[in-house]
Design a protein around this motif. Structure first.
Motif, PDB file in Angstrom:
ATOM      1  N   PHE A  56       0.813  -1.216   0.000  1.00  0.00           N
ATOM      2  CA  PHE A  56       0.000   0.000   0.000  1.00  0.00           C
ATOM      3  C   PHE A  56       0.850   1.272   0.000  1.00  0.00           C
ATOM      4  N   HIS A  57       2.078   1.164   0.499  1.00  0.00           N
ATOM      5  CA  HIS A  57       2.934   2.353   0.551  1.00  0.00           C
ATOM      6  C   HIS A  57       3.494   2.704  -0.823  1.00  0.00           C
ATOM      7  N   PHE A  58       3.952   1.695  -1.553  1.00  0.00           N
ATOM      8  CA  PHE A  58       4.547   1.932  -2.870  1.00  0.00           C
ATOM      9  C   PHE A  58       3.514   1.691  -3.953  1.00  0.00           C
ATOM     10  N   ARG A  59       3.426   2.610  -4.865  1.00  0.00           N
ATOM     11  CA  ARG A  59       2.466   2.493  -5.959  1.00  0.00           C
ATOM     12  C   ARG A  59       3.140   2.052  -7.267  1.00  0.00           C
ATOM     13  N   GLN A  60       4.482   1.992  -7.290  1.00  0.00           N
ATOM     14  CA  GLN A  60       5.186   1.625  -8.510  1.00  0.00           C
ATOM     15  C   GLN A  60       5.003   0.145  -8.819  1.00  0.00           C
ATOM     16  N   LYS A  61       4.828  -0.158 -10.094  1.00  0.00           N
ATOM     17  CA  LYS A  61       4.644  -1.545 -10.515  1.00  0.00           C
ATOM     18  C   LYS A  61       5.890  -2.383 -10.244  1.00  0.00           C
ATOM     19  N   THR A  62       7.066  -1.775 -10.353  1.00  0.00           N
ATOM     20  CA  THR A  62       8.312  -2.513 -10.136  1.00  0.00           C
ATOM     21  C   THR A  62       8.363  -3.081  -8.724  1.00  0.00           C
ATOM     22  N   VAL A  63       8.027  -2.259  -7.751  1.00  0.00           N
ATOM     23  CA  VAL A  63       8.040  -2.709  -6.357  1.00  0.00           C
ATOM     24  C   VAL A  63       7.003  -3.801  -6.147  1.00  0.00           C
ATOM     25  N   ARG A  64       5.839  -3.621  -6.738  1.00  0.00           N
ATOM     26  CA  ARG A  64       4.779  -4.613  -6.560  1.00  0.00           C
ATOM     27  C   ARG A  64       5.107  -5.931  -7.241  1.00  0.00           C
ATOM     28  N   VAL A  65       5.921  -5.910  -8.278  1.00  0.00           N
ATOM     29  CA  VAL A  65       6.353  -7.152  -8.923  1.00  0.00           C
ATOM     30  C   VAL A  65       7.453  -7.817  -8.105  1.00  0.00           C
TER      31      VAL A  65
END
Length: 186
Positions: free
Chosen positions: A101-110
């Motif tokens: 929820f803190h990071f919105r970047q796709k890279t972090v979520r991947v």
């Protein structure tokens, strides 16, 4: 009315405080709680809270941010000493959700699932090193007991779908429910 003079409390041994020192096998941290599982879950909650405070602080390396990071590391270190798998997983998942929820970047979520797999592999190596069992060990009596209880739990849900069997029924009269775990591990 007069005041009573202040008396200093004196204890000669831990028994006077209601505490005992015992060795567990393997040695596990359990603080002032009666069991390491209770202690570990409290530590997981506190560590998760400190991680959230650190993550939400504007300056991660300010005095306040370092205080939160230090508290998180301290709670996590002590949580590691409890050797409790469920609490470790709870903390990892809580931190992962906060990062999601803190990071919105796709890279972090991947990369987050990759990090979770690495953390679970490290936890499994730590469990093998210190407890002599892997993270999920089907030969471990505790794991076997849980699987048997889950199986019986599903059966009990089918048999008593509307109101269940009650909170203490299994503890007080397990034989009425033909529980495989209680037959195997009396």
């Amino acid at each position: 009315a007069g005041t009573q003079p202040r008396q200093r409390l004196r204890f000669d041994n831990l028994d006077q405080l209601g505490l005992t020192v015992e060795k567990a096998r393997p040695i596990r941290a359990f603080g002032f709680y009666s069991h390491y599982v209770t202690y570990s879950m409290v530590l997981a909650l506190l560590a998760s809270l400190m991680f959230g405070f650190w993550l939400s602080s504007r300056e991660h390396f300010s005095a306040r941010g370092l205080m939160f990071a230090g508290a998180f590391l301290a709670f996590t270190l002590v949580l590691g000493m409890t050797l409790t798998r469920a609490a470790w997983v709870a903390l990892v998942l809580a931190c992962a959700v906060q990062l999601w929820f803190h990071f919105r970047q796709k890279t972090v979520r991947v990369l987050l699932p990759v990090g979770l797999v690495l953390v679970l592999l490290l936890a499994s190596a730590a469990m093998l090193r210190w407890r002599g069992i892997s993270f999920i060990d089907l030969h471990d009596a505790g794991t076997d007991y849980r699987i048997l209880m889950w199986t019986d739990g599903l059966r009990l849900i089918r048999e008593h779908p509307w109101f269940g069997i009650g909170m203490n029924s299994v503890r007080d009269a397990w034989w009425r429910f033909d529980l495989a775990a209680y037959r195997k591990y009396p």
